[in-house]
Design a protein around this motif. Structure first.
Motif, PDB file in Angstrom:
ATOM      1  N   ILE A   6       0.948  -1.347  -0.112  1.00 57.83           N
ATOM      2  CA  ILE A   6      -0.158  -0.186   0.070  1.00 57.83           C
ATOM      3  C   ILE A   6       0.829   1.100  -0.010  1.00 57.83           C
ATOM      4  O   ILE A   6       1.624   1.413   0.831  1.00 57.83           O
ATOM      5  N   GLY A   7       0.806   2.109  -1.019  1.00 52.77           N
ATOM      6  CA  GLY A   7       1.477   3.278  -0.825  1.00 52.77           C
ATOM      7  C   GLY A   7       1.332   4.084  -2.405  1.00 52.77           C
ATOM      8  O   GLY A   7       0.673   3.719  -3.298  1.00 52.77           O
ATOM      9  N   ASP A   8       1.855   5.227  -2.585  1.00 52.95           N
ATOM     10  CA  ASP A   8       1.598   6.095  -3.365  1.00 52.95           C
ATOM     11  C   ASP A   8       2.164   5.722  -4.748  1.00 52.95           C
ATOM     12  O   ASP A   8       3.404   4.946  -4.750  1.00 52.95           O
ATOM     13  N   VAL A   9       1.703   6.081  -5.814  1.00 51.01           N
ATOM     14  CA  VAL A   9       2.283   5.977  -7.216  1.00 51.01           C
ATOM     15  C   VAL A   9       2.244   7.508  -7.908  1.00 51.01           C
ATOM     16  O   VAL A   9       1.243   8.060  -7.656  1.00 51.01           O
ATOM     17  N   THR A  10       3.351   7.821  -8.340  1.00 53.83           N
ATOM     18  CA  THR A  10       3.412   9.203  -8.645  1.00 53.83           C
ATOM     19  C   THR A  10       4.385   9.367 -10.120  1.00 53.83           C
ATOM     20  O   THR A  10       5.006   8.448 -10.793  1.00 53.83           O
ATOM     21  N   MET A  34      11.945  13.287 -15.923  1.00 52.80           N
ATOM     22  CA  MET A  34      10.784  12.845 -15.614  1.00 52.80           C
ATOM     23  C   MET A  34      10.665  11.385 -15.387  1.00 52.80           C
ATOM     24  O   MET A  34      11.110  10.683 -16.408  1.00 52.80           O
ATOM     25  N   GLN A  35      10.256  10.771 -14.294  1.00 53.81           N
ATOM     26  CA  GLN A  35      10.561   9.266 -14.038  1.00 53.81           C
ATOM     27  C   GLN A  35       9.269   8.804 -13.185  1.00 53.81           C
ATOM     28  O   GLN A  35       8.568   9.473 -12.398  1.00 53.81           O
ATOM     29  N   PRO A  36       8.990   7.584 -13.348  1.00 56.87           N
ATOM     30  CA  PRO A  36       7.792   7.026 -12.518  1.00 56.87           C
ATOM     31  C   PRO A  36       8.308   6.762 -11.236  1.00 56.87           C
ATOM     32  O   PRO A  36       9.576   6.667 -10.947  1.00 56.87           O
ATOM     33  N   GLY A  37       7.595   7.185 -10.064  1.00 58.65           N
ATOM     34  CA  GLY A  37       8.096   6.979  -8.701  1.00 58.65           C
ATOM     35  C   GLY A  37       6.959   6.721  -7.746  1.00 58.65           C
ATOM     36  O   GLY A  37       5.858   6.170  -8.032  1.00 58.65           O
ATOM     37  N   GLY A  38       7.197   7.223  -6.617  1.00 53.61           N
ATOM     38  CA  GLY A  38       6.033   6.876  -5.441  1.00 53.61           C
ATOM     39  C   GLY A  38       6.820   5.789  -4.516  1.00 53.61           C
ATOM     40  O   GLY A  38       7.193   4.746  -5.168  1.00 53.61           O
ATOM     41  N   ALA A  39       6.358   5.754  -3.289  1.00 58.69           N
ATOM     42  CA  ALA A  39       7.102   4.616  -2.368  1.00 58.69           C
ATOM     43  C   ALA A  39       6.316   3.389  -2.844  1.00 58.69           C
ATOM     44  O   ALA A  39       6.633   2.424  -2.868  1.00 58.69           O
ATOM     45  N   GLY A  40       4.886   3.357  -2.953  1.00 58.20           N
ATOM     46  CA  GLY A  40       4.191   2.291  -3.334  1.00 58.20           C
ATOM     47  C   GLY A  40       4.635   1.422  -4.788  1.00 58.20           C
ATOM     48  O   GLY A  40       5.027   0.082  -4.750  1.00 58.20           O
ATOM     49  N   ILE A 133       3.193  -4.641   3.052  1.00 58.02           N
ATOM     50  CA  ILE A 133       4.199  -3.221   3.411  1.00 58.02           C
ATOM     51  C   ILE A 133       3.403  -2.130   3.090  1.00 58.02           C
ATOM     52  O   ILE A 133       2.714  -1.924   2.254  1.00 58.02           O
ATOM     53  N   VAL A 134       3.443  -1.180   3.974  1.00 58.12           N
ATOM     54  CA  VAL A 134       2.373   0.017   4.124  1.00 58.12           C
ATOM     55  C   VAL A 134       3.560   1.245   4.171  1.00 58.12           C
ATOM     56  O   VAL A 134       4.461   1.290   5.139  1.00 58.12           O
ATOM     57  N   SER A 135       3.330   1.906   2.997  1.00 59.59           N
ATOM     58  CA  SER A 135       4.121   3.282   3.192  1.00 59.59           C
ATOM     59  C   SER A 135       3.277   4.179   4.241  1.00 59.59           C
ATOM     60  O   SER A 135       2.325   4.404   3.960  1.00 59.59           O
ATOM     61  N   VAL A 248      27.386   7.614  -7.133  1.00 60.07           N
ATOM     62  CA  VAL A 248      25.864   7.742  -6.585  1.00 60.07           C
ATOM     63  C   VAL A 248      25.328   9.137  -7.361  1.00 60.07           C
ATOM     64  O   VAL A 248      26.099  10.242  -7.309  1.00 60.07           O
ATOM     65  N   ILE A 249      24.507   9.033  -8.123  1.00 60.42           N
ATOM     66  CA  ILE A 249      23.849  10.253  -9.044  1.00 60.42           C
ATOM     67  C   ILE A 249      22.716  10.736  -8.388  1.00 60.42           C
ATOM     68  O   ILE A 249      22.555  12.028  -8.239  1.00 60.42           O
ATOM     69  N   ASP A 250      21.557   9.856  -7.767  1.00 61.47           N
ATOM     70  CA  ASP A 250      20.401  10.506  -7.522  1.00 61.47           C
ATOM     71  C   ASP A 250      19.684   9.435  -6.687  1.00 61.47           C
ATOM     72  O   ASP A 250      19.534   8.312  -6.649  1.00 61.47           O
ATOM     73  N   SER A 251      19.534  10.056  -5.360  1.00 63.97           N
ATOM     74  CA  SER A 251      18.820   9.185  -4.240  1.00 63.97           C
ATOM     75  C   SER A 251      17.342   8.906  -4.061  1.00 63.97           C
ATOM     76  O   SER A 251      16.964   8.503  -3.354  1.00 63.97           O
ATOM     77  N   THR A 252      16.935   9.615  -5.197  1.00 63.89           N
ATOM     78  CA  THR A 252      15.540   9.736  -5.182  1.00 63.89           C
ATOM     79  C   THR A 252      14.818   8.180  -5.225  1.00 63.89           C
ATOM     80  O   THR A 252      15.263   7.306  -6.116  1.00 63.89           O
ATOM     81  N   GLY A 253      14.063   7.960  -4.159  1.00 64.06           N
ATOM     82  CA  GLY A 253      13.460   6.433  -4.064  1.00 64.06           C
ATOM     83  C   GLY A 253      14.471   5.415  -3.479  1.00 64.06           C
ATOM     84  O   GLY A 253      14.108   4.097  -3.347  1.00 64.06           O
ATOM     85  N   SER A 254      15.724   5.894  -3.096  1.00 64.65           N
ATOM     86  CA  SER A 254      16.598   4.838  -2.378  1.00 64.65           C
ATOM     87  C   SER A 254      16.100   4.298  -1.025  1.00 64.65           C
ATOM     88  O   SER A 254      16.334   2.993  -0.864  1.00 64.65           O
ATOM     89  N   GLY A 255      15.436   5.220  -0.207  1.00 65.85           N
ATOM     90  CA  GLY A 255      14.744   4.392   0.784  1.00 65.85           C
ATOM     91  C   GLY A 255      13.732   3.519   0.722  1.00 65.85           C
ATOM     92  O   GLY A 255      13.573   2.525   1.412  1.00 65.85           O
ATOM     93  N   ASP A 256      13.180   3.655  -0.429  1.00 63.36           N
ATOM     94  CA  ASP A 256      11.862   2.605  -0.761  1.00 63.36           C
ATOM     95  C   ASP A 256      12.504   1.289  -1.360  1.00 63.36           C
ATOM     96  O   ASP A 256      12.183   0.416  -1.154  1.00 63.36           O
ATOM     97  N   THR A 257      13.554   1.588  -2.058  1.00 71.14           N
ATOM     98  CA  THR A 257      14.192   0.323  -2.437  1.00 71.14           C
ATOM     99  C   THR A 257      14.934  -0.519  -1.379  1.00 71.14           C
ATOM    100  O   THR A 257      14.966  -1.508  -1.426  1.00 71.14           O
ATOM    101  N   PHE A 258      15.261   0.236  -0.379  1.00 71.66           N
ATOM    102  CA  PHE A 258      16.111  -0.247   0.756  1.00 71.66           C
ATOM    103  C   PHE A 258      14.771  -1.023   1.609  1.00 71.66           C
ATOM    104  O   PHE A 258      15.258  -2.229   1.798  1.00 71.66           O
TER     105      PHE A 258
END
Length: 308
Positions: A6-10, A34-40, A133-135, A248-258
């Motif tokens: 359960i989490g966002d899609v952005t 511009m990239q697909p993202g969101g924790a979920g 898994i809940v964001s 390391v180029i871009d940390s966007t989403g690294s925590g979600d991948t973790f």
């Protein structure tokens, strides 16, 4: 293994800047993407690429951004049967501005995600999962919060393993009120700033003591370049960061991948410390490409790093 996420899609708009613009100032970015993202979305995509069956619960609009936001979800084989469409609200977007040598600024619009309809949650989907898994962004407010709390209730009754990942936006919005929610979850994942804000303390040790008194059993604290800290009532250990030999180029989403890699390792039977090490490796690997979901991380990638 089967995961319910359960989490966002952005859609993420990413800008590297020389400096953040002052009021009234116009700046030209060093790089824009511009990239697909969101924790979920990111957690789901990562788990699917690691070989798991994944069901994603999120909500998007009926605008052109919806298909782009879900593009990697679809390509990786994540089930969209719990993805809802909103006829009135836009697909969620996040603008990330990263200045050279400074802290990034973010503009986040929850939009359709916050209207995730709890009436459409199917108990059988939770009962049949190996893990939920809940964001924590799902716990901020509105129907999405009701959906997440309902799912957590189902999972606890069905003895489904629960991973709860906090985010600073969620902690800032809900504050220490999230403490009641984290109790009863099997694994709590968060960074140092979220940990202190959640507990209203000023040190990691004091914060972990608060969580221990509330009955929390397993905590993983993300501490950036230092790696992560794993905590149980019986042990506390710093798990060193993993060096991957790539910039390391871009940390966007690294925590979600973790989070995804940690859950993957836990359900694969790895102990807490080795699961955190795998998560450290996945988090830094994801940062070697621009965008939260660009780097395709396989179980073989993680094994290769951890066997060194």
């Amino acid at each position: 293994m089967k995961f319910f996420v359960i989490g966002d899609v952005t859609v993420d708009h990413l800008y590297d800047l020389h400096h953040l613009p002052a009021p009234g100032e116009e700046v030209t970015p060093i790089r824009a993407s511009m990239q697909p993202g969101g924790a979920g979305g990111t957690i789901s995509v990562t788990l699917a690429r690691l070989g798991h069956s994944v069901l994603l619960a999120a909500r998007v609009g009926e605008d052109p951004f919806a298909e782009y936001a879900l593009s990697n979800v679809r390509a990786s084989g994540v089930s969209e049967s719990a993805v809802q469409r909103d006829p009135e609200r836009l697909t969620s977007t996040i603008t990330v501005m990263q200045p050279l040598g400074g802290k990034r600024a973010m503009l986040s619009y929850g939009a359709a995600n916050r209207e995730l309809d709890p009436a459409r949650l199917k108990k059988k989907d939770i009962d049949s999962a190996d893990a939920l898994i809940v964001s924590a962004y799902s716990l901020i407010a509105g129907p999405q919060r009701e959906y997440a709390l309902k799912a957590l209730g189902y999972a606890k009754k069905a003895d489904v393993t629960i991973f709860l990942d906090l985010g600073i936006g969620a902690v800032n919005a809900v504050g220490t009120g999230l403490l009641d929610t984290v109790v009863g979850c099997d694994y709590l994942l968060l960074n140092q700033h979220e940990l202190l804000a959640l507990t209203g303390t000023s040190s990691i040790s004091a914060a972990l003591a608060v969580l221990g008194k509330r009955g929390v059993q397993r905590v993983v604290v993300k501490v950036g370049a230092m790696g992560s800290i794993v905590w149980t009532p019986d042990e506390t250990e710093l798990i060193d960061a993993v060096k991957v030999g790539e910039a390391v180029i871009d940390s966007t989403g690294s925590g979600d991948t973790f989070v995804a890699a940690f859950a993957h390792a836990v359900l694969s039977g790895q102990p807490l410390t080795k699961s955190a090490l795998a998560a450290n490796a996945a988090g830094v690997l994801s940062a070697t490409s621009v965008g939260a979901q660009t780097r395709n991380i396989s179980a073989g990638d993680l094994d290769a790093l951890l066997d060194k």
